[in-house]
Design an enzyme around this catalytic site. Structure first.
Site, PDB file in Angstrom:
ATOM      1  CE  LYS A   8       0.955   1.413   4.366  1.00  0.00           C
ATOM      2  NZ  LYS A   8       1.652   2.681   4.703  1.00  0.00           N
ATOM      3  CD  GLN A  92      13.453  -0.592   9.848  1.00  0.00           C
ATOM      4  OE1 GLN A  92      14.506  -0.196   9.368  1.00  0.00           O
ATOM      5  NE2 GLN A  92      13.255  -0.642  11.156  1.00  0.00           N
ATOM      6  CB  ALA A  93       9.610   0.123   2.534  1.00  0.00           C
ATOM      7  N   GLY A  98       4.957  -6.514   5.609  1.00  0.00           N
ATOM      8  CA  GLY A  98       4.650  -7.522   6.617  1.00  0.00           C
ATOM      9  C   GLY A  98       3.168  -7.623   6.902  1.00  0.00           C
ATOM     10  CG  ASP A 132      -0.265  -0.193   8.204  1.00  0.00           C
ATOM     11  OD1 ASP A 132      -1.102   0.680   8.527  1.00  0.00           O
ATOM     12  OD2 ASP A 132       0.931   0.072   7.961  1.00  0.00           O
TER      13      ASP A 132
END
Length: 284
Positions: A8, A92-93, A98, A132
């Protein structure tokens, strides 16, 4: 059973307030994009996961394993699963890689076990895994509020392309929120973004881009600022960091710009991917 786990981006993200419990109330427009991991799950004697990324956990810290355990506990499932996860979404984007993987696991277990359940029950399971995961479970353009549990999908069919660019360093979501200064924070107009998408108003989308976390993350990881400035210089109509970073996305209607910028920015040894917004991912 095999399924795509769609990433997303946040086209607009407002950190509304810090709650007494330490969490933050958010208001966001989130959209799935055509960029995904692939998760395969089959019934097995024990639950295992293998990945194509050696640095990711294969224990309870893995979001897929965590999702399996939550579903087993919630629905009294005794079946175990062997999982193979092909990772493409970087960590970590700010792309919810995940979370997308966990959401796919929840959907697949519901189908494999022929569960008689509601979307609300599955969202409750998703909430237990991560903030999320409920959005990724639904995987449709949506107005998202609270700590990620209030999701209002809406129809939109964007006609523009998106370029993702991520520097090597990632951003810790926890650190980004801890560094927020509510005296200087920017509160973008999330409702304006939703309206622009619904009305296919490209100029309105560009004007409504905003992210309360961007300035914090720009200061945490200097490369994010470099990426953003490079994309602005190349001519993208809109450039914004997604989530807490460190991925920056650029918006354009020019296929040539997407192609040329992709080649140019890869030369800087950044992660680069051309994609588009999906009107619907693989959600429930």
């Amino acid at each position: 059973m095999k399924e795509r786990c769609y990433a997303k981006i946040n086209l607009c993200l407002d950190v509304v307030r810090r709650r007494e419990d330490g969490y933050h109330d958010l208001k966001m427009v989130m959209v799935p994009i055509d960029f995904y991991d692939v998760l395969e799950m089959v019934p097995a004697k024990e639950t295992t996961i293998s990945l194509n990324r050696y640095y990711l956990p294969v224990n309870d810290k893995n979001t897929v394993i965590k999702a399996i355990h939550v579903m087993q506990e919630h629905f009294g499932i005794t079946q175990q699963y062997a999982c193979v996860l092909q990772k493409h979404i970087p960590t970590q984007a700010g792309l919810a890689g995940g979370s997308a993987d966990a959401a796919a696991a929840i959907r697949m277990i519901a189908r494999m076990e022929h569960l008689s359940t509601t979307r609300e029950e599955l969202i409750e399971c998703a909430r237990e895994v991560g903030a999320d995961v409920p959005f990724c479970l639904i995987s449709k353009p949506a107005l998202v509020e609270g700590i990620g549990e209030k999701i209002e999908p809406f129809p939109c069919h964007p006609d523009f392309g998106v370029l993702l660019v991520k520097p090597k360093r990632g951003v810790s979501t926890k650190t980004a929120f801890e560094k927020l200064d509510f005296n200087t924070i920017v509160h973008p107009d999330v409702e304006a973004m939703k309206k622009a998408l619904e009305e296919n108003d490209y100029d309105g989308v560009i004007a409504s881009l905003g992210n309360s976390l961007e300035e914090v993350s720009l200061n945490l990881v200097k490369e994010i600022r470099e990426v953003k400035e490079a994309m602005v210089d190349l001519g993208f109509d809109g450039v914004l960091m997604s989530g807490s970073g460190s991925t920056v996305f650029g918006i354009t209607k020019s296929p040539r710009l997407l192609r040329d910028a992709s080649e140019t920015l890869r030369a800087d040894n950044w992660f680069v991917r051309t994609t588009r917004i999906l009107s619907s991912g693989a959600g429930v």
